[in-house]
Scaffold this motif. Structure first.
Motif, mmCIF file in Angstrom:
data_model
loop_
_atom_site.group_PDB
_atom_site.id
_atom_site.type_symbol
_atom_site.label_atom_id
_atom_site.label_comp_id
_atom_site.label_asym_id
_atom_site.label_seq_id
_atom_site.Cartn_x
_atom_site.Cartn_y
_atom_site.Cartn_z
ATOM 1 N N PHE B 196 0.832 -1.207 0.000
ATOM 2 C CA PHE B 196 0.000 0.000 0.000
ATOM 3 C C PHE B 196 0.867 1.256 0.000
ATOM 4 C CE2 PHE B 196 -1.891 3.252 2.889
ATOM 5 C CZ PHE B 196 -2.905 3.687 2.053
ATOM 6 N N LEU B 197 1.905 1.243 0.855
ATOM 7 C CA LEU B 197 2.771 2.422 0.935
ATOM 8 C C LEU B 197 3.528 2.626 -0.378
ATOM 9 C CD1 LEU B 197 4.183 2.334 4.538
ATOM 10 C CD2 LEU B 197 2.365 3.730 3.580
ATOM 11 N N LEU B 198 3.847 1.526 -1.049
ATOM 12 C CA LEU B 198 4.523 1.651 -2.345
ATOM 13 C C LEU B 198 3.602 2.344 -3.348
ATOM 14 C CD1 LEU B 198 6.955 0.969 -4.160
ATOM 15 C CD2 LEU B 198 5.779 -1.146 -4.771
ATOM 16 N N ILE B 199 2.332 1.918 -3.371
ATOM 17 C CA ILE B 199 1.384 2.534 -4.308
ATOM 18 C C ILE B 199 1.219 4.015 -3.986
ATOM 19 C CG2 ILE B 199 -1.025 2.525 -5.061
ATOM 20 C CD1 ILE B 199 -0.974 -0.526 -4.481
ATOM 21 N N VAL B 200 1.098 4.309 -2.680
ATOM 22 C CA VAL B 200 0.969 5.720 -2.292
ATOM 23 C C VAL B 200 2.176 6.508 -2.793
ATOM 24 C CG1 VAL B 200 0.999 7.289 -0.321
ATOM 25 C CG2 VAL B 200 -0.487 5.300 -0.292
ATOM 26 N N TRP B 201 3.354 5.919 -2.619
ATOM 27 C CA TRP B 201 4.560 6.628 -3.054
ATOM 28 C C TRP B 201 4.557 6.820 -4.568
ATOM 29 C CZ3 TRP B 201 7.768 10.028 -1.707
ATOM 30 C CH2 TRP B 201 8.929 10.252 -2.436
ATOM 31 N N PHE B 202 4.145 5.801 -5.307
ATOM 32 C CA PHE B 202 4.048 5.937 -6.770
ATOM 33 C C PHE B 202 3.191 7.148 -7.129
ATOM 34 C CE2 PHE B 202 4.908 1.233 -7.904
ATOM 35 C CZ PHE B 202 6.255 1.538 -8.089
ATOM 36 N N ILE B 203 2.034 7.241 -6.462
ATOM 37 C CA ILE B 203 1.108 8.326 -6.810
ATOM 38 C C ILE B 203 1.712 9.683 -6.447
ATOM 39 C CG2 ILE B 203 -1.135 9.328 -6.225
ATOM 40 C CD1 ILE B 203 -2.107 6.379 -5.918
ATOM 41 N N LEU B 204 2.272 9.770 -5.240
ATOM 42 C CA LEU B 204 2.832 11.062 -4.816
ATOM 43 C C LEU B 204 4.022 11.450 -5.687
ATOM 44 C CD1 LEU B 204 2.709 10.735 -0.928
ATOM 45 C CD2 LEU B 204 1.069 11.843 -2.443
ATOM 46 N N PHE B 205 4.918 10.491 -5.889
ATOM 47 C CA PHE B 205 6.121 10.763 -6.653
ATOM 48 C C PHE B 205 5.749 11.066 -8.107
ATOM 49 C CE2 PHE B 205 10.196 9.051 -8.640
ATOM 50 C CZ PHE B 205 10.923 10.185 -8.319
ATOM 51 N N GLY B 206 4.832 10.264 -8.629
ATOM 52 C CA GLY B 206 4.392 10.491 -10.004
ATOM 53 C C GLY B 206 3.803 11.880 -10.165
ATOM 54 N N LEU B 207 2.999 12.270 -9.181
ATOM 55 C CA LEU B 207 2.392 13.604 -9.234
ATOM 56 C C LEU B 207 3.466 14.683 -9.237
ATOM 57 C CD1 LEU B 207 -0.478 14.890 -9.044
ATOM 58 C CD2 LEU B 207 -0.050 15.149 -6.613
ATOM 59 N N MET B 208 4.507 14.452 -8.417
ATOM 60 C CA MET B 208 5.526 15.499 -8.302
ATOM 61 C C MET B 208 6.406 15.567 -9.536
ATOM 62 S SD MET B 208 6.521 15.593 -4.272
ATOM 63 C CE MET B 208 6.748 13.862 -4.004
ATOM 64 N N ILE B 209 6.712 14.411 -10.160
ATOM 65 C CA ILE B 209 7.549 14.518 -11.361
ATOM 66 C C ILE B 209 6.721 14.950 -12.563
ATOM 67 C CG2 ILE B 209 9.506 13.010 -10.767
ATOM 68 C CD1 ILE B 209 8.104 10.743 -12.118
ATOM 69 N N ALA B 210 5.434 14.684 -12.554
ATOM 70 C CA ALA B 210 4.617 15.040 -13.710
ATOM 71 C C ALA B 210 4.312 16.531 -13.745
ATOM 72 C CB ALA B 210 3.320 14.243 -13.694
ATOM 73 N N THR B 211 4.480 17.214 -12.609
ATOM 74 C CA THR B 211 4.093 18.629 -12.611
ATOM 75 C C THR B 211 5.280 19.536 -12.298
ATOM 76 O OG1 THR B 211 3.423 18.352 -10.334
ATOM 77 C CG2 THR B 211 1.694 18.277 -11.991
#
Lengths: 608, 211
Positions: B196-211
């Motif tokens: 679960f924490l990995l998925i959360v990190w994917f979303i947060l990290f993805g959001l930060m690199i995408a913007t």
């Protein structure tokens, strides 16, 4: 959490054996496949009464703490009323003190009193008893939950003693003013408030975990969800709401704390003060409002739903009649809970928004009136041709229905944008929300205390004092809030420290004085109530077992009042819903939930 | 209906007064879901955490539209941390498979690797913080920075919370005085939480690199 579970595989097998395809002969008691919960047995005074893992004691701890902080909230309201009724009379009431009183009164009453009392207090005491469990599923976590709550309360109290005093930003804590100089308590007060709220949310989440999972997984045999008392349905739905809504408050608190302490600009726009530009810039105060009210509106129902549930049970027991439309009552609770998440922006009409946005939220708000009205009709229809005993719980329940209808109807008006905009900043709103989520739930709290006090202590509360308490509270509440609607109509603005010689106020002066006197009287009556609770604890008239002749499980424990582990050797087995009063065909006036059909062969099942 | 599933509509439309339903109800064992309490507890916690992170994501998306937003450039270290976290999840899954097969001696070592990797991840995150601080990128410098610190801190706190339960499970396994069922479940639940924490990190990290 790793210390408390049963084997998954065994449970699956148990589920298989109770599937619908196999219909066993009636009245065989299903084997108890999952072993009874292992309980922590307290050995010393400390583990028995202080660091206690028994949900009943935790419930009482929650209730006492909430009551204590609630009285501070009450005293703060006296300060406000004295200032409004008799301005420039009391030297200790300056503008700063006034705003701090308003803020702390609001926050204490909504969160630290009502939420904690309904879910922490009644939830802890009643859930295991009513669903037939020995205790909550995670007793240790449950204990930690209470201690987090206590720490949150202590942090809140500490804010009275820091330089600058507690925050005076209003209970909604809107930025940017909440953390800017000029607002009382913008130094340490606001930080302590935000920390206290965050602690409350963390503590509540631990408790909420227990309430939800106990209700879902730890019921006794035969206790289907549709046989649960409505009290449990109300508490259950409210807890689910709280678990989903409190995170929004938590998020808002964290970001505002950072804005305040680290100088970030999550919510802070560009600000010029005294000719100088502050470091802040670009943040959106409206974002905070959305987060706050995304929590704030479900919070109304977090307080109201347990009240709905409890009052249904009180009315049914004290009118000796089954709840009219039990299933519809459950549906209404669930629907209200779901809708409560899509109405939050009706608190923000005056913040400015796209007209379509307002239209949407006005529509959803008005739709909530439908399930709520269903509940009111059903309460009234439960009373209809019932054998109404005018006991104190019944008096308070009747008081609740009337008050809730009153507050609800003004809510229908305020739900419309076009009516809300002119009324939003007047006393009309103050009157509305005090009626609907202050007085109405408190009526249920009082009724519930008079109802369950014998269960908790084995003694009755003093009836004479109780009747005095009811009549003064009920009549007094109307003396306070009815005139307030009128003040709102003539345009008296809320949040003002003093009206001075404003033309609005010429006809309002006498009314304001009248309201203040009524508020003081009602307030002192609550001290009478507290006196009643404490003296009846050891002097009250002894109550026989199940004095109200109720059906639900909490009154049918082997020990009365119930002891640690609740149900002695064997957990009860449930055969019916808790509302079997005057069942057609039966010679018994009431049939408790754990009475098997063989003992009441002639009783007919009632359609709900 | 061989498995208990929560169909809320079916449940709410039960007719408890009908004789046929009454027979079924009397046999009810009091559980709504065929899940252990602990598993349901972890799921509830994950739901609450998801709500928290979603609200942060919403706030992020709202705040980034304002003109003062200056995106951070992500250092390569952040990618290393991400890979560590992916690897941790993978190892935890292996551990779970081993414990399901009752191979606790092997599982022990894998659990230690998980702990080591997780601590490495936390250290890595702290190093990234240090890197930004050295660049003069403080939380108050820009809203993007503020969100970066907030996301990593919050994710980190969740990881530390997980480590607490990892510690309890590992200690139990090493004392050899454990119930097989309990330890299996503890490992399974920790593993779920790590994914679960990995998925959360994917979303947060993805959001930060995408913007």
């Amino acid at each position: 959490m790793t210390d408390e579970y049963t084997d998954n595989k065994i449970e699956t097998k148990a589920a298989d054996s109770s599937s619908g395809s196999y219909v066993p002969p009636a009245e065989t008691i299903p084997a108890q496949e999952a072993p009874d919960q292992e309980l922590y047995h307290a050995k010393s005074f400390w583990t028995k009464w202080v660091f206690c893992q028994d949900a009943k004691v935790i419930g009482i701890q929650y209730a006492l703490t909430a009551t204590a902080i609630g009285f501070i909230g009450l005293i703060l309201s006296w300060g406000m009323r004295l200032q409004l009724g008799f301005p420039e009379t009391f030297s200790f009431l300056g503008p700063a003190t006034y705003y701090q009183s308003v803020t702390m009164h609001g926050m204490i009453m909504v969160i630290y009193l009502l939420t904690a009392l309904f879910l922490g207090g009644f939830g802890n005491y009643l859930i295991p008893l009513m669903v037939g469990a020995r205790d909550m599923v995670f007793p240790y976590v449950n204990m930690v939950s209470y201690w987090m709550f206590l720490v949150a309360v202590l942090v809140l109290i500490a804010s009275f003693f820091v330089p600058g005093g507690p925050t005076g930003a209003g209970w909604t804590l809107y930025p940017p003013q909440a953390i800017l100089p000029g607002t009382p308590g913008s130094e340490m007060g606001i930080v302590l408030m935000l920390v206290s709220l965050s602690l409350f949310v963390i503590g509540f989440t631990m408790g909420g975990l227990n309430y939800v999972i106990t209700i879902l997984q730890s019921r006794t045999r035969g206790m289907t969800l549709m046989r649960m008392p409505l009290t449990i349905w109300g508490i259950f739905t409210a807890t689910v709401l709280a678990l989903l809504a409190f995170p929004a408050l938590f998020v808002a608190c964290i970001m505002m704390t950072l804005d305040n302490l680290l100088g970030t600009s999550f919510f802070m726009p560009e600000i010029f003060t005294m000719g100088e530009k502050l470091e802040y810039g670009g943040g959106s105060p409206i974002l905070f409002q959305h987060l706050f009210w995304f929590f704030g509106h479900p919070e109304v129902y977090i307080v109201a739903l347990p009240a709905f549930g409890i009052v249904s049970d009180l009315i049914s027991v004290h009118a000796r009649k089954n709840v009219f439309g039990y299933r519809m009552m459950v549906w209404a609770i669930v629907i209200i809970g779901a809708l409560s998440f899509i109405v939050w922006a009706h608190h923000m009409y005056v913040s400015g928004m796209n007209p379509w946005f307002g239209f949407f939220f006005a529509t959803t708000t008005l739709i909530i009136a439908v399930p709520t009205a269903i509940k009111v009709y059903n309460w009234v229809l439960t009373l209809w041709r019932g054998n109404i005993h005018l006991t104190i719980p019944m008096l308070f329940s009747l008081g609740f229905i009337v008050t809730f209808v009153n507050g609800g109807i003004t809510g229908l008006f305020l739900g419309n944008v076009i009516i809300d905009v002119p009324l939003s900043d007047t006393y009309f709103v103050v009157a509305h929300f005090h009626m609907v989520m202050g007085i109405a739930p408190l009526m249920v709290v009082f009724g519930a205390i008079y109802h369950w006090y014998p269960l908790i202590t084995g003694r009755h509360l003093n009836q004479t004092l109780g009747k005095i308490h009811f009549w003064i509270t009920f009549v007094g509440a109307y003396a306070i809030y009815f005139p307030m609607h009128y003040l709102g109509f003539i345009g008296v603005p809320r949040r003002y420290f003093e009206m001075y010689d404003s033309p609005y106020m010429t006809s309002g002066v006498g009314l304001n004085q009248f309201i203040t006197v009524a508020a003081l009287i009602v307030g002192f009556t609550q001290i009478l109530f507290l006196y009643n609770i404490f003296t009846s604890w050891y002097k009250g008239e002894k109550s026989e077992r199940n004095p109200w002749k109720a059906n639900s499980l909490e009154w049918h424990t082997p020990d009365y009042p119930p002891t640690h582990g609740n149900f002695g050797k064997e957990l009860p087995v449930v055969y019916r819903w808790p509302y079997d009063f005057s069942v057609p065909g039966s010679d018994k006036e009431y049939i408790p939930q754990d009475v098997p059909p063989s003992q009441v062969p002639t009783a007919k099942a009632e359609q709900t | 209906m061989s498995k208990k599933e929560l169909n809320i509509f079916k449940l709410l439309s039960e007719k408890p007064w009908e004789d046929s339903q009454k027979v079924i109800d009397d046999q009810h064992d009091g559980k709504t879901l065929a899940l252990s309490k602990a598993k349901l507890g972890v799921r509830t916690i994950m739901v609450v955490s998801t709500v928290i992170f979603s609200l942060f994501v919403v706030s992020y998306s709202d705040r980034m539209l304002v003109h003062d937003w200056r995106s951070l450039s992500e250092p390569w270290l952040l990618w290393v941390n991400t890979i560590i976290l992916i690897f941790t999840s993978f190892v935890f899954h292996k551990t779970k498979v081993l414990s399901d097969k009752n191979e606790f001696e092997k599982a022990k070592n894998y659990l230690l690797i998980v702990g080591f990797l997780t601590f490495a991840f936390i250290t890595g995150q702290l190093l990234v913080w240090q890197y930004y601080v050295n660049l003069g990128q403080y939380a108050s410098t820009n809203p993007a920075n503020a969100f970066f610190y907030l996301f990593t801190a919050l994710h980190g706190v969740h990881v530390l919370g997980g480590l607490f339960f990892w510690g309890r499970a590992t200690t139990k396994l090493f004392t050899k005085n454990f119930s097989v069922l309990k330890i299996k479940q503890a490992i399974e639940l920790c593993a779920i939480y790590w994914h679960f924490l990995l998925i959360v990190w994917f979303i947060l990290f993805g959001l930060m690199i995408a913007t």
